[in-house]
Design a protein around this motif. Structure first.
Motif, PDB file in Angstrom:
ATOM      1  N   PRO A  35     -20.914  36.285 -24.465  1.00  0.00           N
ATOM      2  CA  PRO A  35     -20.950  37.720 -24.777  1.00  0.00           C
ATOM      3  C   PRO A  35     -21.482  38.535 -23.601  1.00  0.00           C
ATOM      4  CG  PRO A  35     -21.887  36.437 -26.575  1.00  0.00           C
ATOM      5  CD  PRO A  35     -21.672  35.488 -25.424  1.00  0.00           C
ATOM      6  N   PHE A  36     -20.994  39.767 -23.479  1.00  0.00           N
ATOM      7  CA  PHE A  36     -21.401  40.651 -22.389  1.00  0.00           C
ATOM      8  C   PHE A  36     -22.919  40.844 -22.365  1.00  0.00           C
ATOM      9  CE2 PHE A  36     -22.121  44.798 -20.377  1.00  0.00           C
ATOM     10  CZ  PHE A  36     -21.497  44.574 -19.165  1.00  0.00           C
ATOM     11  N   ALA A  37     -23.555  40.795 -23.521  1.00  0.00           N
ATOM     12  CA  ALA A  37     -25.017  40.953 -23.587  1.00  0.00           C
ATOM     13  C   ALA A  37     -25.726  39.930 -22.714  1.00  0.00           C
ATOM     14  CB  ALA A  37     -25.487  40.841 -25.040  1.00  0.00           C
ATOM     15  N   GLN A  38     -25.151  38.752 -22.566  1.00  0.00           N
ATOM     16  CA  GLN A  38     -25.745  37.741 -21.689  1.00  0.00           C
ATOM     17  C   GLN A  38     -25.705  38.188 -20.229  1.00  0.00           C
ATOM     18  OE1 GLN A  38     -27.420  34.947 -22.622  1.00  0.00           O
ATOM     19  NE2 GLN A  38     -27.162  35.814 -24.668  1.00  0.00           N
ATOM     20  N   LEU A  39     -24.598  38.801 -19.828  1.00  0.00           N
ATOM     21  CA  LEU A  39     -24.481  39.313 -18.468  1.00  0.00           C
ATOM     22  C   LEU A  39     -25.486  40.445 -18.247  1.00  0.00           C
ATOM     23  CD1 LEU A  39     -22.922  38.953 -15.823  1.00  0.00           C
ATOM     24  CD2 LEU A  39     -21.239  40.576 -16.687  1.00  0.00           C
ATOM     25  N   GLN A  40     -25.693  41.263 -19.258  1.00  0.00           N
ATOM     26  CA  GLN A  40     -26.665  42.355 -19.148  1.00  0.00           C
ATOM     27  C   GLN A  40     -28.079  41.819 -18.929  1.00  0.00           C
ATOM     28  OE1 GLN A  40     -25.500  44.393 -22.793  1.00  0.00           O
ATOM     29  NE2 GLN A  40     -24.990  46.185 -21.551  1.00  0.00           N
ATOM     30  N   ARG A  41     -28.406  40.690 -19.529  1.00  0.00           N
ATOM     31  CA  ARG A  41     -29.716  40.055 -19.291  1.00  0.00           C
ATOM     32  C   ARG A  41     -29.903  39.773 -17.809  1.00  0.00           C
ATOM     33  NH1 ARG A  41     -29.931  34.622 -21.636  1.00  0.00           N
ATOM     34  NH2 ARG A  41     -31.928  34.557 -20.567  1.00  0.00           N
ATOM     35  N   ARG A  42     -28.842  39.333 -17.187  1.00  0.00           N
ATOM     36  CA  ARG A  42     -28.901  38.961 -15.774  1.00  0.00           C
ATOM     37  C   ARG A  42     -28.922  40.194 -14.875  1.00  0.00           C
ATOM     38  NH1 ARG A  42     -25.410  34.331 -12.740  1.00  0.00           N
ATOM     39  NH2 ARG A  42     -25.630  35.229 -10.688  1.00  0.00           N
ATOM     40  N   ILE A  43     -28.121  41.193 -15.210  1.00  0.00           N
ATOM     41  CA  ILE A  43     -28.023  42.407 -14.396  1.00  0.00           C
ATOM     42  C   ILE A  43     -29.360  43.148 -14.353  1.00  0.00           C
ATOM     43  CG2 ILE A  43     -26.945  44.689 -14.251  1.00  0.00           C
ATOM     44  CD1 ILE A  43     -24.463  43.398 -15.561  1.00  0.00           C
ATOM     45  N   GLY A  44     -30.094  43.131 -15.453  1.00  0.00           N
ATOM     46  CA  GLY A  44     -31.327  43.906 -15.558  1.00  0.00           C
ATOM     47  C   GLY A  44     -32.516  43.356 -14.791  1.00  0.00           C
ATOM     48  N   ARG A  45     -32.369  42.239 -14.133  1.00  0.00           N
ATOM     49  CA  ARG A  45     -33.498  41.628 -13.423  1.00  0.00           C
ATOM     50  C   ARG A  45     -33.538  42.040 -11.957  1.00  0.00           C
ATOM     51  NH1 ARG A  45     -35.628  36.849 -16.279  1.00  0.00           N
ATOM     52  NH2 ARG A  45     -34.536  36.872 -18.265  1.00  0.00           N
ATOM     53  N   LYS A  46     -34.760  42.220 -11.467  1.00  0.00           N
ATOM     54  CA  LYS A  46     -34.916  42.543 -10.043  1.00  0.00           C
ATOM     55  C   LYS A  46     -34.692  41.317  -9.177  1.00  0.00           C
ATOM     56  CE  LYS A  46     -37.895  46.535 -10.420  1.00  0.00           C
ATOM     57  NZ  LYS A  46     -39.104  47.184  -9.957  1.00  0.00           N
ATOM     58  N   THR A  47     -35.149  40.169  -9.654  1.00  0.00           N
ATOM     59  CA  THR A  47     -34.929  38.928  -8.914  1.00  0.00           C
ATOM     60  C   THR A  47     -34.251  37.925  -9.845  1.00  0.00           C
ATOM     61  OG1 THR A  47     -37.149  38.146  -9.484  1.00  0.00           O
ATOM     62  CG2 THR A  47     -36.899  39.219  -7.349  1.00  0.00           C
ATOM     63  N   LEU A  48     -33.408  37.119  -9.249  1.00  0.00           N
ATOM     64  CA  LEU A  48     -32.673  36.122 -10.011  1.00  0.00           C
ATOM     65  C   LEU A  48     -33.293  34.751  -9.771  1.00  0.00           C
ATOM     66  CD1 LEU A  48     -29.045  37.308  -9.196  1.00  0.00           C
ATOM     67  CD2 LEU A  48     -30.320  37.672 -11.311  1.00  0.00           C
ATOM     68  N   GLY A  49     -34.043  34.293 -10.742  1.00  0.00           N
ATOM     69  CA  GLY A  49     -34.651  32.973 -10.641  1.00  0.00           C
ATOM     70  C   GLY A  49     -33.701  31.886 -11.112  1.00  0.00           C
ATOM     71  N   LYS A  50     -34.126  30.650 -10.887  1.00  0.00           N
ATOM     72  CA  LYS A  50     -33.294  29.506 -11.277  1.00  0.00           C
ATOM     73  C   LYS A  50     -33.008  29.497 -12.774  1.00  0.00           C
ATOM     74  CE  LYS A  50     -34.737  26.446  -7.561  1.00  0.00           C
ATOM     75  NZ  LYS A  50     -35.440  25.215  -7.196  1.00  0.00           N
ATOM     76  N   LYS A  51     -33.966  29.944 -13.569  1.00  0.00           N
ATOM     77  CA  LYS A  51     -33.799  29.901 -15.021  1.00  0.00           C
ATOM     78  C   LYS A  51     -32.645  30.802 -15.461  1.00  0.00           C
ATOM     79  CE  LYS A  51     -36.389  30.140 -19.300  1.00  0.00           C
ATOM     80  NZ  LYS A  51     -36.316  31.246 -20.182  1.00  0.00           N
ATOM     81  N   ILE A  52     -32.636  32.053 -15.037  1.00  0.00           N
ATOM     82  CA  ILE A  52     -31.574  32.964 -15.472  1.00  0.00           C
ATOM     83  C   ILE A  52     -30.227  32.558 -14.874  1.00  0.00           C
ATOM     84  CG2 ILE A  52     -31.858  34.754 -13.687  1.00  0.00           C
ATOM     85  CD1 ILE A  52     -31.132  35.422 -17.400  1.00  0.00           C
ATOM     86  N   LEU A  53     -30.231  32.052 -13.643  1.00  0.00           N
ATOM     87  CA  LEU A  53     -28.984  31.585 -13.038  1.00  0.00           C
ATOM     88  C   LEU A  53     -28.387  30.417 -13.821  1.00  0.00           C
ATOM     89  CD1 LEU A  53     -29.862  31.811  -9.238  1.00  0.00           C
ATOM     90  CD2 LEU A  53     -28.267  33.259 -10.504  1.00  0.00           C
TER      91      LEU A  53
END
Length: 168
Positions: free
Chosen positions: A63-81
């Motif tokens: 779902p697009f909501a999952q992509l929004q979780r990622r977009i909203g972060r300042k840094t992309l850690g291993k967990k979200i990736l």
């Protein structure tokens, strides 16, 4: 016909040994999607691909909501990736070998795109599947299955058409 996916429409550009990812809103979003940029190193210089960035896990769109979780972060850690991996689902090729090919027929550009995606052979670069339908009723029936596929609808393209800005 192709599915209209619910992601971030973008262009992936490979020029002079560097790759760039631009959103439809003309924002440079290269640093937000390192796995796409890493994959793009396999593209030939002078390649521009139009497509959709989608959250993708286990060979299916999330779902697009999952992509929004990622977009909203300042840094992309291993967990979200790892929780929200993405792919670049390609629709069209706009430039090849440094030449603007948007005036060529869709069928010719699609064949070239299939060759490019196959040659890259990376699960982060996929091609939008064609939707089969012999008439309007058959396509309408396909469109009715859109919600279960996590798509927004269908895009209909004339095989002989050049690349142009889309419309509803």
């Amino acid at each position: 016909a192709e599915w209209k996916w619910d992601g971030i429409r973008a262009q992936l550009i490979r020029r002079e040994g560097a790759s760039y990812l631009w959103s439809r809103g003309e924002e440079l979003i290269t640093e937000r999607f390192p796995e796409i940029i890493e994959m793009s190193n396999a593209l030939a210089d002078g390649t521009v691909i139009d497509g959709e960035i989608l959250p993708w896990l286990n060979d299916a769109v999330m779902p697009f909501a999952q992509l929004q979780r990622r977009i909203g972060r300042k840094t992309l850690g291993k967990k979200i990736l790892s929780e929200v991996p993405v792919i670049f689902l390609s629709y069209d090729v706009l430039e090849w070998d440094g030449e603007d090919i948007r005036t060529r027929a869709m069928s010719e550009r699609r064949a070239l795109l299939e060759t490019i995606v196959t040659s890259v052979n990376n699960s982060t670069l996929l091609i939008s599947p064609l939707v089969q339908g012999d008439d309007w009723d058959a396509l309408a029936a396909q469109r009715e299955t859109g919600r279960e596929r996590n798509v927004e609808g269908l895009m209909i393209k004339r095989k002989s058409s050049p690349y142009r800005v889309g419309r509803q």
